[in-house]
Enzyme design. Structure first.
Site, short mmCIF file in Angstrom:
data_model
loop_
_atom_site.label_atom_id
_atom_site.label_comp_id
_atom_site.label_asym_id
_atom_site.label_seq_id
_atom_site.Cartn_x
_atom_site.Cartn_y
_atom_site.Cartn_z
N SER A 254 0.75 -1.22 0.26
CA SER A 254 -0.20 0.18 -0.26
C SER A 254 0.89 0.97 -0.24
O SER A 254 0.72 2.89 -0.62
CB SER A 254 -0.95 0.35 1.23
OG SER A 254 -1.62 -0.53 0.75
N PHE B 251 -9.07 7.48 17.68
CA PHE B 251 -10.51 7.09 17.88
C PHE B 251 -10.28 6.04 19.04
O PHE B 251 -10.46 5.79 19.01
CB PHE B 251 -11.72 7.60 16.91
CG PHE B 251 -12.71 8.54 16.57
CD1 PHE B 251 -12.86 9.92 18.06
CD2 PHE B 251 -11.83 9.13 15.02
CE1 PHE B 251 -13.36 10.06 16.91
CE2 PHE B 251 -12.16 10.94 14.93
CZ PHE B 251 -12.86 11.15 15.70
N ASP C 114 -5.88 1.37 -4.08
CA ASP C 114 -4.21 0.98 -3.79
C ASP C 114 -4.13 0.07 -4.17
O ASP C 114 -3.46 0.42 -5.23
CB ASP C 114 -3.85 1.30 -1.68
CG ASP C 114 -4.68 0.54 -1.53
OD1 ASP C 114 -5.27 -0.28 -1.72
OD2 ASP C 114 -3.70 0.25 -0.27
#
Length: 525
Positions: A106, A287, A374
Site C-alpha cells: 500500500s 479514536f 491502492d
C-alpha cells in the site's frame, strides 16, 4: 387426454409469458442505460474541490460482492442494485505495479496515487532512487516527492484526511510523509535505526506536515506518551513514544494554536459530535490506539463512522472559499481479507460507499470525486450472482479457501490465515456465519508480499474534468489528472494561461459589457 393437453398448453403459455417478461426487463434496462449515456456531458470546468476515496484492497471482485451485499441490506434484487460510486459517469483502470515489483504494498501504490511518481516496495513519499530501509539518500531533498495534498495547500486551499486505519498508516501517510520504510510509524519503531533515517511518520504529521486542517482516524498509540489528554487508562502504548518524550498530540495542537488557529483534539464520538465546523480551524481526532473498529463491530459511543468523519471533514474544509482537497481512506476492507473476515471486508466496502453517498449529497458542481483502490486483495468471486440470489451474501462470504469445492464458497480468499494445526479454529462453517466472524482458509501464507495481487484496480470519477479518467492508466496518472483538473502543482499555470488566451480573444473582437478586459471566466464553458 384433453385435460392434459390444456394443462400443457397453459404451462407453455406461462413459460412464454415469463420469457417475454424477462426479455422486456433487460431490453428496458438496456434502453435506460443507453439514455443515461447519451445525456452525459463532459464537464471541462475547473475543479475547485477534490475528494479522493481509496479503498485498500478493493478490487473488482470486492466491488461486485459489495453490490450484492448492499442489495441484501436494502431488500432489493442484486441485479437492480448499484453502489453510489458505480453510478459515476467515468470509469478507468489503473495498473498497480511499483518501480521494483509487479505485486506491491500500500505504501508504494499510495505514493503513486497521491504524488504522481512510482516508488519502490515498502517506501513512502520518495522516488525509486530510495530502496526499502536505505536511508543514505534521505538528506537529498530531490528524492522526496510532494503529494497532491502539498499542491493544494500551496495553492491556498484547505486539506484534510480521513481514515479507518491509523493516520500514520501507509495510505494516509503517503499524503504527507517521506520514509524509506512505511512501518516506521512511531519513535519506538525507529529505535534501532540511525539518525540519518530522519524522524518517524507520526512526528512528521505532527511537526512537519503540510498545513493539514483535518486529521481523523486511528493510531493514537504512536502519538501519546501516556500522560496527555486522550490517553485511555489501560491502553497499550507498546508502540508509542517513550515516557520522557513530548506528546505529539500536544505538539500538534500547540503548533496550530501558535499560528492563531482554533485547534481541537477529540478522541471519542461525543467530543467529535460537539465540534462545530464554523469555529474550528484544525481538528485532530484519534479514536483508537491502532486501527479503528470494523463498521459492523463499531461502538458508536467510542468511534464515529467513516461517513460521519467524511461529513465533518467536508463541513470544516468548505469554510475555505478557495476550495479544498480531502483524502478518505477505508482500511478495513483489506484488513478483513487479511484476517479472513470476508463478511467484514465486504461490509467495509459498503461503509465506504455510504461515505461516498454523503459526499455526493454535500458537494456542488465544482467538486471532483474520485473513488479508487491502492491495490486489489487476493480474493475472487465464484458464481456470485447465482449464489447471492439463492442465499445470503453474508453466509456466502464465509466459504472456504480456493481449493475447496464447498457450495458455500462464493468468495475465495487467496491469502490470510492459513488453515493448519496452529489455527484450526480459523475456518468457520456455514452455521457460524450469520455473525460478523465469517472466515475463509487462505491458500497462501499471510505474508506482506502475498496480501494483494498485481491486477489492475478500478477508478470511478464524477465532476469537473472527470472525463480524464478513461482507458487503462498507470496508477501515478491519477495525481497528474487531479493536478490538471484543479490547476495545482505541476499544472498551476494552466488556468492562468487559458484565462490570458480568453482575454486576448475577447479584446481582439472589441467585446464590451461583462466580457470587457476580463474574458470569460475559466471553468464556465
Amino acid at each position: 387426454m384433453k385435460v392434459w393437453c390444456l394443462l400443457l398448453l397453459c404451462l407453455c403459455t406461462l413459460g412464454h409469458a415469463a420469457a417475454l417478461d424477462l426479455r422486456s426487463f433487460w431490453m428496458r434496462k438496456g434502453r435506460d442505460e443507453l439514455q443515461q449515456s447519451l445525456l452525459m456531458r463532459n464537464k471541462r470546468r475547473l475543479a475547485r474541490n477534490v475528494i479522493v476515496f481509496v479503498g485498500s484492497g478493493m478490487g473488482v471482485s470486492t466491488v461486485a460482492a459489495a453490490r450484492a451485499y448492499k442489495a441484501e441490506l436494502d431488500g432489493e434484487a442484486f441485479r437492480e442494485t448499484q453502489l453510489n460510486f458505480e453510478q459515476f459517469p467515468n470509469v478507468a483502470l489503473s495498473k498497480t505495479y511499483c518501480a521494483d515489483r509487479m505485486v506491491c504494498d500500500s505504501a508504494s501504490t499510495a505514493t503513486a496515487v497521491l504524488s504522481g511518481v512510482k516508488a519502490n516496495f515498502g517506501t513512502l513519499g520518495v522516488t525509486a532512487d530510495v530502496s526499502r530501509g536505505n536511508c543514505s539518500l534521505l538528506g537529498d531533498d530531490s528524492v522526496k516527492v510532494k503529494s497532491v495534498m502539498n499542491w493544494f495547500a500551496d495553492a491556498g486551499k484547505s486539506v484534510g484526511l480521513v481514515t479507518t486505519s491509523r493516520v500514520t498508516g501507509p495510505v494516509p501517510a503517503a499524503a504527507y510523509a517521506h520514509s524509506p520504510a512505511s512501518e516506521w510509524e512511531s519513535r519506538a519503531d525507529m529505535a534501532a535505526v540511525g539518525d540519518e533515517c530522519g524522524v518517524d511518520i507520526a512526528s512528521q504529521l505532527a511537526q512537519n506536515s503540510p498545513n493539514i486542517q483535518v486529521v481523523l482516524g486511528g493510531g493514537r498509540a504512536a502519538f501519546t506518551n501516556g500522560t496527555a489528554p486522550g490517553h485511555v487508562a489501560g491502553e497499550d502504548n507498546s508502540t508509542s513514544v517513550s515516557a520522557d518524550s513530548q506528546d505529539l498530540i500536544e505538539v500538534s495542537v500547540l503548533k496550530r494554536t501558535s499560528e492563531g488557529k482554533t485547534a481541537r483534539y477529540v478522541w471519542n464520538s461525543e467530543q467529535f459530535s460537539n465540534v462545530s465546523p464554523d469555529d474550528t480551524d484544525y481538528l485532530l481526532g484519534l479514536f483508537s490506539p491502532n486501527e479503528m473498529e470494523y463498521e459492523a463491530e463499531r461502538n458508536p459511543d467510542a468511534e464515529p463512522s467513516i461517513a460521519e468523519m467524511t461529513e465533518k471533514a467536508i463541513d470544516i474544509l468548505s469554510n475555505n472559499p478557495k476550495g479544498y482537497f480531502l483524502l478518505v481512506h477505508a482500511g478495513g476492507i483489506e484488513n478483513g481479507y487479511r484476517d479472513n473476515d470476508l463478511d467484514l471486508a465486504v461490509s467495509e466496502t459498503v461503509a465506504l460507499d455510504d461515505a461516498v453517498g454523503i459526499a455526493m449529497e454535500m458537494v456542488d458542481q465544482d467538486t471532483l470525486i474520485v473513488v479508487t483502490s491502492d491495490r486489489a486483495a487476493s480474493v475472487t468471486s465464484e458464481d456470485l450472482g447465482t449464489k447471492a440470489a439463492a442465499k445470503s451474501i453474508k453466509t456466502a462470504a464465509a466459504g472456504q479457501g480456493s481449493d475447496s469445492d464447498s457450495s458455500n464458497s462464493t468468495l475465495a480468499n487467496e491469502n490470510g490465515l492459513q488453515f493448519g494445526a496452529d489455527n484450526e479454529t480459523a475456518l468457520n462453517t456455514a452455521a457460524d456465519t450469520e455473525d460478523n466472524t465469517a472466515t475463509s482458509e487462505g491458500s497462501n501464507p499471510n505474508t506482506p508480499d502475498l496480501e494483494s495481487v498485481g491486477e489492475d484496480v478500478p477508478i470511478y470519477a464524477k465532476g469537473p474534468m472527470s472525463l480524464l479518467f478513461h482507458g487503462v492508466r498507470e496508477q501515478n496518472f491519477i495525481a497528474h489528472a487531479l493536478s490538471f483538473a484543479a490547476c495545482v502543482g505541476p499544472n498551476t499555470g494552466r488556468c492562468d494561461r487559458r484565462r490570458q488566451r480568453q482575454r486576448n480573444w475577447w479584446r481582439s473582437r472589441g467585446a464590451g459589457g461583462r466580457w470587457a478586459g476580463g474574458g470569460r471566466r475559466y471553468g464556465r464553458d
